[in-house]
Design a protein around this motif. Structure first.
Motif, mmCIF file in Angstrom:
data_model
loop_
_atom_site.group_PDB
_atom_site.id
_atom_site.type_symbol
_atom_site.label_atom_id
_atom_site.label_comp_id
_atom_site.label_asym_id
_atom_site.label_seq_id
_atom_site.Cartn_x
_atom_site.Cartn_y
_atom_site.Cartn_z
ATOM 1 N N LEU A 25 0.836 -1.206 0.000
ATOM 2 C CA LEU A 25 0.000 0.000 0.000
ATOM 3 C C LEU A 25 0.869 1.255 0.000
ATOM 4 C CD1 LEU A 25 -2.705 1.447 0.056
ATOM 5 C CD2 LEU A 25 -2.719 1.162 2.547
ATOM 6 N N ALA A 26 1.942 1.250 0.780
ATOM 7 C CA ALA A 26 2.847 2.403 0.818
ATOM 8 C C ALA A 26 3.464 2.636 -0.558
ATOM 9 C CB ALA A 26 3.932 2.200 1.869
ATOM 10 N N ALA A 27 3.841 1.560 -1.250
ATOM 11 C CA ALA A 27 4.408 1.689 -2.598
ATOM 12 C C ALA A 27 3.369 2.263 -3.560
ATOM 13 C CB ALA A 27 4.909 0.337 -3.086
ATOM 14 N N TRP A 28 2.115 1.791 -3.439
ATOM 15 C CA TRP A 28 1.038 2.325 -4.280
ATOM 16 C C TRP A 28 0.846 3.822 -4.026
ATOM 17 C CZ3 TRP A 28 -1.776 1.366 -8.430
ATOM 18 C CH2 TRP A 28 -2.890 2.161 -8.664
ATOM 19 N N MET A 29 0.848 4.201 -2.760
ATOM 20 C CA MET A 29 0.633 5.609 -2.407
ATOM 21 C C MET A 29 1.765 6.481 -2.937
ATOM 22 S SD MET A 29 -2.306 5.793 -0.976
ATOM 23 C CE MET A 29 -2.258 7.420 -0.254
ATOM 24 N N ILE A 30 2.982 5.976 -2.947
ATOM 25 C CA ILE A 30 4.099 6.728 -3.526
ATOM 26 C C ILE A 30 3.877 6.889 -5.025
ATOM 27 C CG2 ILE A 30 6.562 6.586 -4.110
ATOM 28 C CD1 ILE A 30 6.933 5.284 -1.284
ATOM 29 N N LEU A 31 3.407 5.841 -5.676
ATOM 30 C CA LEU A 31 3.195 5.879 -7.121
ATOM 31 C C LEU A 31 2.018 6.766 -7.507
ATOM 32 C CD1 LEU A 31 4.066 4.655 -9.893
ATOM 33 C CD2 LEU A 31 2.353 2.875 -9.485
ATOM 34 N N MET A 32 0.852 6.589 -6.853
ATOM 35 C CA MET A 32 -0.382 7.244 -7.303
ATOM 36 C C MET A 32 -0.920 8.300 -6.340
ATOM 37 S SD MET A 32 -0.623 5.936 -10.222
ATOM 38 C CE MET A 32 -2.054 6.858 -10.678
ATOM 39 N N SER A 33 -0.441 8.351 -5.111
ATOM 40 C CA SER A 33 -0.836 9.352 -4.109
ATOM 41 C C SER A 33 -2.295 9.278 -3.671
ATOM 42 C CB SER A 33 -0.546 10.769 -4.612
ATOM 43 O OG SER A 33 0.805 10.909 -4.944
ATOM 44 N N ARG A 34 -2.987 8.203 -4.021
ATOM 45 C CA ARG A 34 -4.385 8.086 -3.613
ATOM 46 C C ARG A 34 -4.770 6.617 -3.492
ATOM 47 N NH1 ARG A 34 -9.788 10.503 -6.405
ATOM 48 N NH2 ARG A 34 -11.190 9.792 -4.786
ATOM 49 N N ASN A 35 -5.505 6.312 -2.456
ATOM 50 C CA ASN A 35 -5.974 4.956 -2.211
ATOM 51 C C ASN A 35 -7.406 4.826 -2.733
ATOM 52 O OD1 ASN A 35 -6.353 2.371 -1.172
ATOM 53 N ND2 ASN A 35 -6.969 3.150 0.823
ATOM 54 N N TYR A 36 -7.669 3.803 -3.543
ATOM 55 C CA TYR A 36 -8.998 3.575 -4.093
ATOM 56 C C TYR A 36 -9.705 2.381 -3.453
ATOM 57 C CZ TYR A 36 -7.414 6.855 -7.568
ATOM 58 O OH TYR A 36 -6.934 7.982 -8.182
ATOM 59 N N LEU A 37 -9.022 1.694 -2.533
ATOM 60 C CA LEU A 37 -9.589 0.510 -1.902
ATOM 61 C C LEU A 37 -10.139 0.842 -0.529
ATOM 62 C CD1 LEU A 37 -6.801 -2.052 -2.850
ATOM 63 C CD2 LEU A 37 -8.931 -1.554 -4.068
ATOM 64 N N GLU A 38 -11.355 0.418 -0.279
ATOM 65 C CA GLU A 38 -11.997 0.714 0.997
ATOM 66 C C GLU A 38 -11.501 -0.181 2.121
ATOM 67 O OE1 GLU A 38 -16.012 0.023 -0.125
ATOM 68 O OE2 GLU A 38 -16.156 1.864 -1.291
ATOM 69 N N ASP A 39 -11.005 -1.377 1.780
ATOM 70 C CA ASP A 39 -10.621 -2.332 2.818
ATOM 71 C C ASP A 39 -9.166 -2.181 3.285
ATOM 72 O OD1 ASP A 39 -9.658 -3.237 0.385
ATOM 73 O OD2 ASP A 39 -9.962 -5.344 0.858
ATOM 74 N N VAL A 40 -8.420 -1.246 2.730
ATOM 75 C CA VAL A 40 -7.065 -0.970 3.195
ATOM 76 C C VAL A 40 -6.951 0.520 3.492
ATOM 77 C CG1 VAL A 40 -5.925 -2.900 2.057
ATOM 78 C CG2 VAL A 40 -6.166 -0.752 0.844
ATOM 79 N N VAL A 41 -6.281 0.836 4.580
ATOM 80 C CA VAL A 41 -6.187 2.227 4.986
ATOM 81 C C VAL A 41 -4.704 2.597 5.161
ATOM 82 C CG1 VAL A 41 -6.816 3.918 6.758
ATOM 83 C CG2 VAL A 41 -8.377 2.056 6.197
ATOM 84 N N PRO A 42 -4.249 3.625 4.444
ATOM 85 C CA PRO A 42 -2.839 4.031 4.612
ATOM 86 C C PRO A 42 -2.605 4.645 5.993
ATOM 87 C CG PRO A 42 -3.974 5.523 3.123
ATOM 88 C CD PRO A 42 -4.943 4.443 3.485
ATOM 89 N N GLU A 43 -1.395 4.481 6.473
ATOM 90 C CA GLU A 43 -1.053 5.056 7.786
ATOM 91 C C GLU A 43 -0.736 6.527 7.663
ATOM 92 O OE1 GLU A 43 1.970 2.756 9.650
ATOM 93 O OE2 GLU A 43 0.870 0.913 9.359
#
Length: 136
Positions: free
Chosen positions: A118-136
């Motif tokens: 998830l941290a790698a995704w957030m670095i790449l796209m800066s936004r979370n689209y999944l409801e079941d995972v929450v970035p810290e």
């Protein structure tokens, strides 16, 4: 989260193809007008599909092309997604969730934890689209 398997399979194949082309030095950055007659719409299985970058905007379009976050759509369906009709908004979010899921699953298969993926995704796209995972 309820992403149909065929969306996940399609996303996985696109990401896999893009990764192989990058590894071989063959991945060219271009938009959806090249090879248009040879592409098939995901929904209608008709020819002449336009390539839709799932994440668009200046930087996101480049990332979509590089990583294969794309889907081939009939011109009228591509228009619906870009003009945010009710169907277009729903499908656009479904594709964003599918590509994030597949990207993170691939990273986890390579040994990263769910949190690291998830941290790698957030670095790449800066936004979370999944409801079941929450970035810290």
């Amino acid at each position: 989260m309820n992403i149909p398997d065929r969306y996940i399979d399609y996303a996985l194949n696109k990401i896999w193809d893009a990764a192989k082309e990058r590894d071989q030095g063959k991945r060219k950055k271009y938009n959806g007008y090249k090879d248009k007659p040879n592409r098939t719409c995901f929904y209608r299985e008709t020819g002449g599909a336009e390539r839709h970058e799932v994440f668009y905007g200046t930087a996101e379009r480049e990332i979509s092309i590089m990583y294969g976050f794309q889907v081939d759509l009939a011109p009228e369906l591509h228009w619906e997604i870009h003009h945010e009709t009710e169907w277009g908004r729903k499908e656009d979010m479904l594709w964003r969730q599918a590509y994030q899921t597949v990207y993170m699953d691939c990273l986890e298969a390579d040994g990263l934890s769910r949190e690291e993926a998830l941290a790698a995704w957030m670095i790449l796209m800066s936004r979370n689209y999944l409801e079941d995972v929450v970035p810290e």
